[in-house]
Scaffold this motif. Sequence first.
Motif, PDB file in Angstrom:
ATOM      1  N   ARG A  74       0.903  -1.149   0.000  1.00 19.61           N
ATOM      2  CA  ARG A  74       0.000   0.000   0.000  1.00 19.61           C
ATOM      3  C   ARG A  74       0.939   1.196   0.000  1.00 19.61           C
ATOM      4  O   ARG A  74       1.817   1.288   0.850  1.00 19.61           O
ATOM      5  CB  ARG A  74      -0.896  -0.015   1.237  1.00 19.61           C
ATOM      6  CG  ARG A  74      -1.814  -1.238   1.264  1.00 19.61           C
ATOM      7  CD  ARG A  74      -2.870  -1.165   2.354  1.00 19.61           C
ATOM      8  NE  ARG A  74      -3.840  -2.241   2.198  1.00 19.61           N
ATOM      9  CZ  ARG A  74      -3.809  -3.396   2.862  1.00 19.61           C
ATOM     10  NH1 ARG A  74      -2.883  -3.620   3.758  1.00 19.61           N
ATOM     11  NH2 ARG A  74      -4.723  -4.312   2.650  1.00 19.61           N
ATOM     12  N   THR A 127      -8.967  -9.208  -4.547  1.00 17.17           N
ATOM     13  CA  THR A 127      -9.051  -9.093  -3.087  1.00 17.17           C
ATOM     14  C   THR A 127      -9.919 -10.230  -2.572  1.00 17.17           C
ATOM     15  O   THR A 127     -10.925 -10.581  -3.209  1.00 17.17           O
ATOM     16  CB  THR A 127      -9.656  -7.744  -2.629  1.00 17.17           C
ATOM     17  OG1 THR A 127     -10.102  -7.867  -1.272  1.00 17.17           O
ATOM     18  CG2 THR A 127     -10.859  -7.310  -3.460  1.00 17.17           C
ATOM     19  N   ILE A 128      -9.536 -10.794  -1.432  1.00 21.36           N
ATOM     20  CA  ILE A 128     -10.327 -11.917  -0.914  1.00 21.36           C
ATOM     21  C   ILE A 128     -11.706 -11.478  -0.434  1.00 21.36           C
ATOM     22  O   ILE A 128     -12.602 -12.292  -0.286  1.00 21.36           O
ATOM     23  CB  ILE A 128      -9.604 -12.660   0.235  1.00 21.36           C
ATOM     24  CG1 ILE A 128      -9.429 -11.757   1.466  1.00 21.36           C
ATOM     25  CG2 ILE A 128      -8.293 -13.258  -0.225  1.00 21.36           C
ATOM     26  CD1 ILE A 128      -9.116 -12.532   2.744  1.00 21.36           C
ATOM     27  N   ASP A 129     -11.878 -10.161  -0.193  1.00 22.41           N
ATOM     28  CA  ASP A 129     -13.096  -9.691   0.483  1.00 22.41           C
ATOM     29  C   ASP A 129     -14.369  -9.707  -0.364  1.00 22.41           C
ATOM     30  O   ASP A 129     -15.459  -9.598   0.172  1.00 22.41           O
ATOM     31  CB  ASP A 129     -12.893  -8.254   0.980  1.00 22.41           C
ATOM     32  CG  ASP A 129     -11.941  -8.174   2.150  1.00 22.41           C
ATOM     33  OD1 ASP A 129     -11.437  -9.227   2.576  1.00 22.41           O
ATOM     34  OD2 ASP A 129     -11.712  -7.062   2.644  1.00 22.41           O
ATOM     35  N   MET A 171     -12.215 -12.857   7.735  1.00 20.58           N
ATOM     36  CA  MET A 171     -11.848 -11.530   7.237  1.00 20.58           C
ATOM     37  C   MET A 171     -13.027 -10.817   6.562  1.00 20.58           C
ATOM     38  O   MET A 171     -14.002 -11.438   6.159  1.00 20.58           O
ATOM     39  CB  MET A 171     -10.655 -11.607   6.294  1.00 20.58           C
ATOM     40  CG  MET A 171      -9.337 -11.505   7.047  1.00 20.58           C
ATOM     41  SD  MET A 171      -7.930 -11.346   5.945  1.00 20.58           S
ATOM     42  CE  MET A 171      -6.662 -10.897   7.122  1.00 20.58           C
ATOM     43  N   GLY A 172     -12.886  -9.524   6.417  1.00 26.34           N
ATOM     44  CA  GLY A 172     -13.926  -8.683   5.799  1.00 26.34           C
ATOM     45  C   GLY A 172     -14.267  -7.519   6.705  1.00 26.34           C
ATOM     46  O   GLY A 172     -15.043  -7.677   7.640  1.00 26.34           O
ATOM     47  N   ARG A 173     -13.604  -6.386   6.440  1.00 25.71           N
ATOM     48  CA  ARG A 173     -13.824  -5.222   7.307  1.00 25.71           C
ATOM     49  C   ARG A 173     -15.164  -4.542   7.052  1.00 25.71           C
ATOM     50  O   ARG A 173     -15.896  -4.236   7.965  1.00 25.71           O
ATOM     51  CB  ARG A 173     -12.704  -4.192   7.094  1.00 25.71           C
ATOM     52  CG  ARG A 173     -11.667  -4.216   8.182  1.00 25.71           C
ATOM     53  CD  ARG A 173     -10.657  -3.142   7.983  1.00 25.71           C
ATOM     54  NE  ARG A 173     -10.061  -3.232   6.655  1.00 25.71           N
ATOM     55  CZ  ARG A 173      -8.778  -3.043   6.394  1.00 25.71           C
ATOM     56  NH1 ARG A 173      -7.954  -2.776   7.369  1.00 25.71           N
ATOM     57  NH2 ARG A 173      -8.311  -3.110   5.166  1.00 25.71           N
ATOM     58  N   GLU A 225     -14.937  -9.740  10.333  1.00 21.70           N
ATOM     59  CA  GLU A 225     -13.919  -8.881  10.965  1.00 21.70           C
ATOM     60  C   GLU A 225     -14.471  -7.489  11.294  1.00 21.70           C
ATOM     61  O   GLU A 225     -14.156  -6.918  12.342  1.00 21.70           O
ATOM     62  CB  GLU A 225     -12.759  -8.765   9.968  1.00 21.70           C
ATOM     63  CG  GLU A 225     -11.580  -7.960  10.406  1.00 21.70           C
ATOM     64  CD  GLU A 225     -10.587  -7.781   9.242  1.00 21.70           C
ATOM     65  OE1 GLU A 225     -10.862  -8.245   8.103  1.00 21.70           O
ATOM     66  OE2 GLU A 225      -9.541  -7.181   9.476  1.00 21.70           O
ATOM     67  N   HIS A 252      -4.820 -13.894   8.767  1.00 21.29           N
ATOM     68  CA  HIS A 252      -4.178 -13.885   7.450  1.00 21.29           C
ATOM     69  C   HIS A 252      -4.040 -15.250   6.797  1.00 21.29           C
ATOM     70  O   HIS A 252      -3.695 -15.324   5.623  1.00 21.29           O
ATOM     71  CB  HIS A 252      -2.805 -13.208   7.547  1.00 21.29           C
ATOM     72  CG  HIS A 252      -2.908 -11.727   7.660  1.00 21.29           C
ATOM     73  ND1 HIS A 252      -3.145 -11.103   8.856  1.00 21.29           N
ATOM     74  CD2 HIS A 252      -2.835 -10.749   6.726  1.00 21.29           C
ATOM     75  CE1 HIS A 252      -3.205  -9.796   8.659  1.00 21.29           C
ATOM     76  NE2 HIS A 252      -3.024  -9.547   7.379  1.00 21.29           N
ATOM     77  N   ARG A 255      -5.639 -15.461   3.537  1.00 16.25           N
ATOM     78  CA  ARG A 255      -5.104 -14.795   2.346  1.00 16.25           C
ATOM     79  C   ARG A 255      -4.112 -15.666   1.576  1.00 16.25           C
ATOM     80  O   ARG A 255      -3.724 -15.334   0.461  1.00 16.25           O
ATOM     81  CB  ARG A 255      -4.421 -13.479   2.765  1.00 16.25           C
ATOM     82  CG  ARG A 255      -5.395 -12.389   3.146  1.00 16.25           C
ATOM     83  CD  ARG A 255      -5.252 -11.166   2.282  1.00 16.25           C
ATOM     84  NE  ARG A 255      -3.989 -10.531   2.430  1.00 16.25           N
ATOM     85  CZ  ARG A 255      -3.746  -9.454   3.184  1.00 16.25           C
ATOM     86  NH1 ARG A 255      -4.741  -8.901   3.854  1.00 16.25           N
ATOM     87  NH2 ARG A 255      -2.572  -8.916   3.247  1.00 16.25           N
TER      88      ARG A 255
HETATM   89  O1  F6P Z   1      -8.707  -6.520   1.948  1.00 17.45           O
HETATM   90  C1  F6P Z   1      -8.227  -7.767   2.295  1.00 17.45           C
HETATM   91  C2  F6P Z   1      -7.972  -7.853   3.780  1.00 17.45           C
HETATM   92  O2  F6P Z   1      -7.477  -9.136   4.049  1.00 17.45           O
HETATM   93  C3  F6P Z   1      -9.168  -7.553   4.674  1.00 17.45           C
HETATM   94  O3  F6P Z   1     -10.062  -8.613   4.809  1.00 17.45           O
HETATM   95  C4  F6P Z   1      -8.500  -7.192   5.949  1.00 17.45           C
HETATM   96  O4  F6P Z   1      -9.329  -6.355   6.705  1.00 17.45           O
HETATM   97  C5  F6P Z   1      -7.253  -6.481   5.497  1.00 17.45           C
HETATM   98  O5  F6P Z   1      -6.998  -6.913   4.188  1.00 17.45           O
HETATM   99  C6  F6P Z   1      -6.061  -6.729   6.364  1.00 17.45           C
HETATM  100  O6  F6P Z   1      -5.021  -5.959   5.901  1.00 17.45           O
HETATM  101  P1  F6P Z   1      -3.491  -6.140   6.370  1.00 17.45           P
HETATM  102  O7  F6P Z   1      -2.921  -7.283   5.605  1.00 17.45           O
HETATM  103  O8  F6P Z   1      -2.839  -4.863   6.010  1.00 17.45           O
HETATM  104  O9  F6P Z   1      -3.514  -6.418   7.818  1.00 17.45           O
END
Ligand code: F6P
Length: 322
Positions: A74, A127-129, A171-173, A225, A252, A255
């Motif tokens: 990022r 993205t996994i979300d 996961m999933g904000r 999440e 994670h 992922r």
């Molecule tokens: O967007 C994918 C994701 O795995 C979200 O589900 C999660 O909230 C975020 O990324 C976590 O990000 P990081 O890897 O920076 O902790």
Amino acid sequence: MGTKSIAVLTSGGDAPGMNAAIRAVARAGISSGMRVIGVRRGYNGLISGDVFEMNLRSVSDIIHRGGTTLFTARSPEFNTPAGVQKAADTCRSLGIDGVVVIGGDGSFRGARDLTGAGIPCVGLPGTIDNDIQCSEYTIGFDTAMNTAMDMVDKLRDTAQSHDRCSVVEVMGRRCGDIALQTGIAVGATAILVPEVPFDLEKDVIKRMQFTQLTGKKHFIIVVAEGIGGVDDLARQIQEKTGIESRATVLGHVQRGGSPTLRDRVVASEMGFRAVELLQAGEGNRVVAMKEGRIVDYDITEALNMKKTISKKLYDIALKISI
Ligand code: F6P
């Protein structure tokens, strides 16, 4: 005149299937006569010029690998006008006249800005979300859900042996799609997602007590999440029901891993479409899935769309997880 040199990068959180998308972009681009440049670590690599020229073999043996062989990041610098300008300058100095960006909506905002600075970009939803507004599917979603499902199946074994309740965070904000579909697949008694407000008493405790009356002795509660607080939830559930409860955050692990067939195929189709678009001289587009077909949208239009959770699936979960 179509694009002759294109770059490909992955940005934001990694997702299984990104490598299949990189491979499709490289192979489709090279076989149609383009130069294809790999960019390392997302927009940071474009700013610093951390790039390499790809050939057909650069993407051999990656289709089955999780993560991203281009690395990802990022990039706070790219979020500034000066950063975008630097990246556009790098593209011009390297003769790059189109970029494929594989990532989430933050990455698409970057693709829009870079297009605005004169370098046509095409975004691929990675993205996994599954939280990209314009696409019913994102690369990585299926693999992540299958991983979550396997993990919860394992938790069920131990919950069942002890007559316990297992409260699991997936996961999933901002998007509850992983929680909803995984919850259905593991037969969760309750599924909590950020899109639907919940009442602990009515939506969790009462549901557990009802199924307990019918003979159920162990329970799975799946929590997105974005709701969080699974330790506290487990504590409250134990206090209110008397059922011993444990919390687990999957994190994670969701992922990683080898992408499923679905993720490999969708990533390949989407990567191929991205090259077709750049070849036709089109930029500022996002490749997406609509009713199972690969389509594309203007990025700005795509970013303004609204994503909702499937009410139908949510209602099915409520009716059959009893
Ligand atoms: O967007 C994918 C994701 O795995 C979200 O589900 C999660 O909230 C975020 O990324 C976590 O990000 P990081 O890897 O920076 O902790």
